[in-house]
Design an enzyme around this catalytic site. Structure first.
Site, mmCIF file in Angstrom:
data_model
loop_
_atom_site.group_PDB
_atom_site.id
_atom_site.type_symbol
_atom_site.label_atom_id
_atom_site.label_comp_id
_atom_site.label_asym_id
_atom_site.label_seq_id
_atom_site.Cartn_x
_atom_site.Cartn_y
_atom_site.Cartn_z
ATOM 1 N N LYS A 190 -42.808 41.055 -9.411
ATOM 2 C CA LYS A 190 -41.403 41.145 -9.827
ATOM 3 C C LYS A 190 -41.110 40.030 -10.825
ATOM 4 C CE LYS A 190 -37.543 39.166 -8.447
ATOM 5 N NZ LYS A 190 -36.821 39.066 -9.705
ATOM 6 N N GLU A 403 -32.970 18.363 -10.272
ATOM 7 C CA GLU A 403 -33.793 18.666 -11.446
ATOM 8 C C GLU A 403 -32.862 19.056 -12.611
ATOM 9 O OE1 GLU A 403 -36.026 22.162 -10.559
ATOM 10 O OE2 GLU A 403 -37.598 21.725 -12.006
HETATM 11 P P1 NAP Z 1 -35.194 30.776 -9.071
HETATM 12 O O1 NAP Z 1 -33.727 30.941 -9.131
HETATM 13 O O2 NAP Z 1 -35.802 30.298 -7.814
HETATM 14 O O3 NAP Z 1 -35.817 32.194 -9.504
HETATM 15 C C1 NAP Z 1 -37.192 32.413 -9.658
HETATM 16 C C2 NAP Z 1 -37.486 33.882 -9.412
HETATM 17 O O4 NAP Z 1 -37.208 34.179 -8.060
HETATM 18 C C3 NAP Z 1 -36.618 34.844 -10.234
HETATM 19 O O5 NAP Z 1 -37.378 35.974 -10.552
HETATM 20 C C4 NAP Z 1 -35.513 35.168 -9.250
HETATM 21 O O6 NAP Z 1 -34.834 36.375 -9.528
HETATM 22 C C5 NAP Z 1 -36.321 35.266 -7.980
HETATM 23 N N1 NAP Z 1 -35.516 35.173 -6.768
HETATM 24 C C6 NAP Z 1 -34.397 34.460 -6.522
HETATM 25 N N2 NAP Z 1 -33.947 34.701 -5.266
HETATM 26 C C7 NAP Z 1 -34.818 35.586 -4.715
HETATM 27 C C8 NAP Z 1 -34.914 36.246 -3.453
HETATM 28 N N3 NAP Z 1 -34.032 36.032 -2.471
HETATM 29 N N4 NAP Z 1 -35.926 37.123 -3.255
HETATM 30 C C9 NAP Z 1 -36.830 37.358 -4.220
HETATM 31 N N5 NAP Z 1 -36.799 36.775 -5.441
HETATM 32 C C10 NAP Z 1 -35.817 35.887 -5.678
HETATM 33 O O7 NAP Z 1 -35.709 29.776 -10.209
HETATM 34 P P2 NAP Z 1 -35.302 29.731 -11.741
HETATM 35 O O8 NAP Z 1 -34.076 28.912 -11.875
HETATM 36 O O9 NAP Z 1 -35.309 31.076 -12.335
HETATM 37 O O10 NAP Z 1 -36.572 28.931 -12.330
HETATM 38 C C11 NAP Z 1 -36.565 27.567 -12.488
HETATM 39 C C12 NAP Z 1 -37.166 26.867 -11.281
HETATM 40 O O11 NAP Z 1 -38.525 27.241 -11.174
HETATM 41 C C13 NAP Z 1 -37.151 25.361 -11.432
HETATM 42 O O12 NAP Z 1 -36.830 24.767 -10.210
HETATM 43 C C14 NAP Z 1 -38.584 25.045 -11.822
HETATM 44 O O13 NAP Z 1 -38.989 23.737 -11.521
HETATM 45 C C15 NAP Z 1 -39.331 26.077 -11.051
HETATM 46 N N6 NAP Z 1 -40.646 26.306 -11.646
HETATM 47 C C16 NAP Z 1 -41.728 25.843 -10.978
HETATM 48 C C17 NAP Z 1 -42.986 25.995 -11.537
HETATM 49 C C18 NAP Z 1 -44.223 25.504 -10.824
HETATM 50 O O14 NAP Z 1 -45.311 25.924 -11.189
HETATM 51 N N7 NAP Z 1 -44.098 24.640 -9.826
HETATM 52 C C19 NAP Z 1 -43.134 26.633 -12.774
HETATM 53 C C20 NAP Z 1 -41.994 27.096 -13.424
HETATM 54 C C21 NAP Z 1 -40.744 26.928 -12.835
HETATM 55 P P3 NAP Z 1 -33.254 36.289 -9.878
HETATM 56 O O15 NAP Z 1 -33.171 35.599 -11.189
HETATM 57 O O16 NAP Z 1 -32.810 37.699 -9.899
HETATM 58 O O17 NAP Z 1 -32.553 35.490 -8.816
#
Ligand code: NAP
Length: 499
Positions: A190, A403
């Protein structure tokens, strides 16, 4: 311009069929059962690009069934056959790099030249996994019990679910999906609702590489459907592993849901990286490292420097060299212009978060160095946030615990090595950490003292396919890339044979 797009873009696709708005399930290109679709926006101007199939929980269940059915035969494929399939897939990504980069620029707002680099980064993971397939071995273990022999073999787990974020929409897919498929699993992925088009294009190339139907399934859905789709991926017993990259808050929720059916999880979560510059460092080198760590992708990477600690004796010099080098480094303008190397934030909500952190910092005495935000927006678009330095930052400010995920560089003074190590580790996150020193003893001491999965010493970049990528503490569980990349998606089975 391609038929699918609602807006004109200054790029002509060599292969317009790579731009698709359908899901890929069981080897077929489909719309959702309910025929719903959701809009995807161009971050450069917030205009709608196109609509993409909005899959429901029921659609995703069908995708999981397709993946499970494909697994029955895919798990029996020889490693050599899988190797050539992944190689063909990687070669196709490389051959189509310009079009893939254009899709990335379109939906993420990443400058085109940077998008080309990101496509290469994502493709390199496939080449790495392709090589690693040949190096999956079991063991022969001396048995203590008489007339017994013990062996281990490694087997794929079954259906792997992958949930990816928007900030690196090609590599986040290849890094998970490539490793899982190389290990012999089948996948339901997804992508983030902001950037589904890159994942779809990567799946098109998988299909062309001869990937069997059902081995890779791409299930885009809107933010409204995410919770339901996520619940299915976590609760469906046919899914044996969930690999997630995203925020720590969502990662904790998904991990708890997966625990109910004892799924294995890989969690690549948020960071809050310290970036430390000691007074013995080469200042110019440290400034350049900070620029690449902090401002690459407009500050929207999980390994971005977030809390920048500069030894008091050099902080004023450091701030002024940083201001000068920032002005020399970045060229602004249309993200399609090959000279431009700095783009907008991915969405208006990212802009709001930065505004909150800035208001908090200013109310506590922080001073801003950088372009006027309103003027920059008027010139370069509604989501454009210029690189900004905040001097006089203090440890009670919001950014210390949250962050930033944007181009704000908070400079905090420190006095001693012990003090800065305590400050650097005073966070629940532990993804990346960086420091600059010319002292060899300090190099080892600080590397060992910092609580993080990845340490950059005199470098601002810590990610490559050959290197294990992942965090400690609340930054996650598991590693992507490196020599253990396939083990993450394999089961070790032991076989005891009586003679
Ligand atoms: P996010 O809100 O956690 O979303 C990430 C993904 O998860 C999106 O596809 C989101 O879809 C989905 N998601 C959210 N709630 C969900 C649920 N209940 N069930 C299933 N999927 C769900 O994160 P973001 O703000 O998009 O990305 C930034 C974050 O990712 C930052 O904290 C960054 O540090 C972290 N990150 C970590 C790494 C690593 O390798 N450690 C790499 C890149 C990014 P929706 O948008 O529809 O909610």
């Amino acid at each position: 311009m391609t038929g699918l797009l609602f807006k004109k873009i200054p790029y002509t696709f060599q292969d317009p069929s790579l731009l698709d708005n359908r899901a890929f399930v069981g080897g077929k290109w489909i719309n959702s059962i309910e025929r719903k679709a959701f809009p995807v926006y161009d971050p450069e101007d917030n205009q709608e690009i196109c609509k993409v199939a909005d899959l429901s929980r029921e659609d995703v269940r069908t995708a999981i069934d397709a993946a499970r059915s494909a697994f029955k035969s895919f798990k029996k494929t020889s490693h050599r056959d899988r190797r050539w399939m992944i190689r063909r897939w990687a070669d196709l990504l490389r051959a189509n790099k310009e079009d893939l980069a254009a899709i990335c620029t379109l939906e993420l707002g990443k400058p085109y030249t940077e998008s080309l680099a990101t496509v290469k980064y994502g493709t390199d993971f496939l080449y790495w996994f392709e090589g690693e397939i040949e190096r999956v071995y079991g063991e022969t273990i001396p048995a203590a019990r008489e007339n017994n022999r013990i062996f281990t073999i490694k087997e794929p787990q079954g259906v792997v679910a992958a949930i990816t974020p928007w900030n690196s929409p090609i590599a986040m897919v290849t890094r998970k999906v490539g490793a899982a498929i190389a290990a012999g699993n089948t996948v339901v992925c997804k992508p983030a609702p902001e950037t589904p088009l890159c994942a779809i294009a990567v799946a098109k190339l998988f299909e062309r590489s001869g990937g069997p139907p059902g081995v890779l399934n791409i299930v885009p859905c809107s933010a409204e459907n995410t919770a339901e789709v996520g619940a299915e991926l976590c609760s469906n017993k046919l899914v044996r592993h969930l690999s997630f990259t995203g925020s720590t808050a969502v990662g904790k929720h998904l991990n708890a849901e997966c625990a109910k059916s004892m799924k294995k999880t890989s969690m690549e979560l948020g960071g809050n990286a310290p970036f430390i510059v000691f007074e013995d460092a080469n200042i110019k080198r440290a400034v350049d490292g900070l620029i690449s760590s902090k401002f690459r992708s407009s500050g929207q990477t999980c390994v971005c420097a977030n809390r920048i600690f500069i030894q008091s004796s050099i902080i004023n010099t450091f701030a002024s060299v940083l201001e000068t080098r920032l002005a020399e480094t970045f060229t602004y303008g249309s993200v399609w212009d090959p000279k431009v190397n700095y783009g907008p934030l991915y969405s208006p909500k990212a802009f709001e978060k930065l505004t909150c952190q800035i208001q908090d910092a200013v109310s506590k005495g922080g001073k801003l160095l950088g372009k006027d935000v309103g003027e920059a927006q008027a010139h370069y678009g509604p989501n454009f946030y210029p690189p900004t330095i905040i001097t006089g930052a203090t440890t009670d400010m919001l950014f210390m615990k949250q962050e930033t995920f944007g181009p704000l560089a908070f400079l905090i003074p420190f006095q001693t090595e012990e003090e800065v190590i305590a400050l650097a580790n005073d966070t629940d996150a532990g993804l990346a950490s960086y420091f600059y020193t010319e002292d060899i003893g300090r190099l080892w001491r600080v590397s060992e003292a910092l609580e993080a999965g990845m340490i950059g010493v005199r470098v601002g970049l810590v990610s490559a396919c050959e290197q294990p990528f992942g965090g400690v503490k609340e930054s996650g569980i598991g590693r992507e890339g490196g020599s253990g990349a396939l083990d993450e998606y394999l089961i070790v089975k032991s076989i005891t044979v009586g003679l």
